[in-house]
Design an enzyme around this catalytic site. Structure first.
Site, short mmCIF file in Angstrom:
data_model
loop_
_atom_site.label_atom_id
_atom_site.label_comp_id
_atom_site.label_asym_id
_atom_site.label_seq_id
_atom_site.Cartn_x
_atom_site.Cartn_y
_atom_site.Cartn_z
N GLN A 90 0.84 -1.14 -0.06
CA GLN A 90 -0.03 -0.02 0.01
C GLN A 90 0.94 1.31 0.07
O GLN A 90 0.45 2.27 -0.49
CB GLN A 90 -1.02 0.02 1.23
CG GLN A 90 -2.02 -1.03 1.24
CD GLN A 90 -1.70 -2.12 1.87
OE1 GLN A 90 -0.50 -2.63 2.00
NE2 GLN A 90 -2.63 -2.92 2.42
N ASP B 53 -6.39 1.04 12.29
CA ASP B 53 -7.74 0.08 12.04
C ASP B 53 -8.61 -0.18 13.12
O ASP B 53 -9.85 -0.20 13.06
CB ASP B 53 -7.22 -1.13 11.30
CG ASP B 53 -6.47 -0.84 10.18
OD1 ASP B 53 -5.47 -0.48 10.05
OD2 ASP B 53 -7.58 -0.89 9.21
#
Ligand code: MRU
Length: 414
Positions: A208, A249
């Site tokens: 990412q 997260d």
């Protein structure tokens, strides 16, 4: 190249061909080398996009979950005649959406906020209920952007003039409805002229950092250098990192933070080198139902992410003969190129172009793999958690609770 050029990853609009309200998603699993936009008109399409990481990043997942509920309500409830049945089916749909990936709490938060709103408005008729849910999903997208902008302002204040910042994974505009959390801080500091540069971890195994953060920073005109994950220690020792900023997260009530695998190692390195370690996240990422990080479920991902590398691109035929051959091979659908040694390659005709997607094996066949997508950084390694409601500092139990007061962070799942 300016901050205003950063990408938007998802939006709600009418499908031009069917006229149905739809969710448009930039397919992040193929960025930056293929820029497909997926159009979902049913909630299961959004669930598939989440599972396949076409849409990813905790805050973006929260908004995607809300939009998936709104899609279901508008496009898939014509057979429902009463509000009770609508609410009972909504409960099932919301639970299914929340279960598509386990670690980012925003998914459950987004689905739960929509579910709770519908139950609190059970006196409405079905048409008004549908309108309410679509309006709420759009509000959540707008709120996410304004929260990120606030996080950007608060986080930039923490950085020294001429800061060199390291970030991991992608907590940018692509990971949110717009602007980004950790990258929101970086964009804001860059606009204020106080940023010397950014070190971008490539972020094995899904990359990412290399694929998404590098793409966003280049679009925004922010100076950066891409490094492999294992380089962080040596550049810290050289004195070239003033702060590490990551997204999150799921954050437990005591500040323990789940983020992309590799984050914990960075936090330990920061402590060793006396470098501040910041987490930037909206309160929708705080899970007050968990007292600490031990209860956070960590997603285990496909071993092929570790045993090989995926790639996407576009074939540029050099002659009419090549075009004729590619047309013939892809006429019936994607052509699975017969490649030896376990590599995989598909060629698909898309409009006038030919897209290539593949996976190249790098490890020998049959190796055992352990591939957790996230790790948990204990609160003791975190200097501060930057939320839209203020910068929480240790003791996080008190400071996070106060940042979350009245914000709608998850306290209890219905
Ligand atoms: O697996 P992903 O790409 O959905 O994971 C996202 C992350 O872990 C990012 O690091 C990010 O910081 C959290 S979302 C802003």
């Amino acid at each position: 190249m300016a901050i205003s050029d950063i990408p938007q990853t998802l939006w709600w609009a009418e499908d031009e061909t069917t006229g149905l309200p739809s969710v448009y998603l930039v397919d992040q699993s193929r960025l930056p080398l293929a820029g497909d936009v997926l159009v979902c008109s049913v909630y299961a399409g959004v669930c598939r996009a989440i599972a396949g990481m076409a849409v990813r990043g905790a805050p973006a997942l929260g908004v995607a979950a809300a939009m998936a509920v709104a899609l279901w309500a508008t496009n898939e409830t014509a057979d429902i005649t009463g509000v009770d049945e609508f609410l009972a089916r909504l409960d099932e749909v919301a639970a299914e959406i929340a279960a598509t990936r386990p670690t980012a709490v925003n998914l459950a938060w987004g689905a739960e906020r929509m579910r709770g709103l519908a139950h609190r408005n059970s006196f409405l008729d079905l048409a008004s209920m549908r309108d309410l849910l679509v309006a709420e999903a759009l509000t959540m997208a707008a709120e996410d952007e304004s929260r990120n902008r606030r996080i950007g302002e608060l986080g930039a204040e923490l950085l020294p003039e001429g800061a060199q910042v390291l970030t991991h994974c992608n907590a940018g505009s692509l990971a949110t409805a717009y602007f980004g959390t950790a990258l929101g801080v970086i964009f804001t500091a860059h606009e204020q002229g106080k940023l010397a540069g950014v070190w971008v971890d490539e972020t094995r195994p899904v990359l990412q950092g290399a694929r998404l953060t590098a793409w966003e920073l280049r679009m925004a005109g922010v100076p950066f250098r891409l490094i492999t994950d294992s380089m962080a220690a040596s550049i810290m020792r050289a004195g070239w990192v003033d702060a590490v900023i990551v997204g999150a997260d799921r954050i437990a009530a005591n500040g323990d933070t789940a983020n992309k695998i590799g984050t914990y190692g960075l936090a330990v390195l920061c402590k060793e080198h006396g470098i501040p370690f910041y987490v930037a996240a909206p309160t929708s990422t705080v899970d007050l139902t968990l007292s600490d990080g031990d209860g956070i479920v960590i997603e285990e991902r496909d071993p092929r992410e570790v045993t090989g590398i995926s790639f996407s691109g576009v074939i540029e035929p050099a002659s009419a003969a090549e075009i004729t051959a590619l047309d013939a091979l892809t006429r019936e659908g994607p052509w699975e190129v017969p490649v030896a040694r376990g590599h995989v390659m598909d060629i698909t005709r898309k409009g006038g172009a030919y897209q290539i997607d593949g996976w190249v094996r790098v490890a020998p066949p049959g190796v055992e793999v352990f591939n957790p997508g996230f790790d948990v950084t204990p609160a003791a390694y975190i200097t501060a958690i930057i939320t839209e409601n203020g910068v929480a500092k240790p003791d996080f139990v008190a400071s996070l609770a106060s940042a979350c007061e009245g914000s709608g962070a998850i306290h209890e799942l219905g």
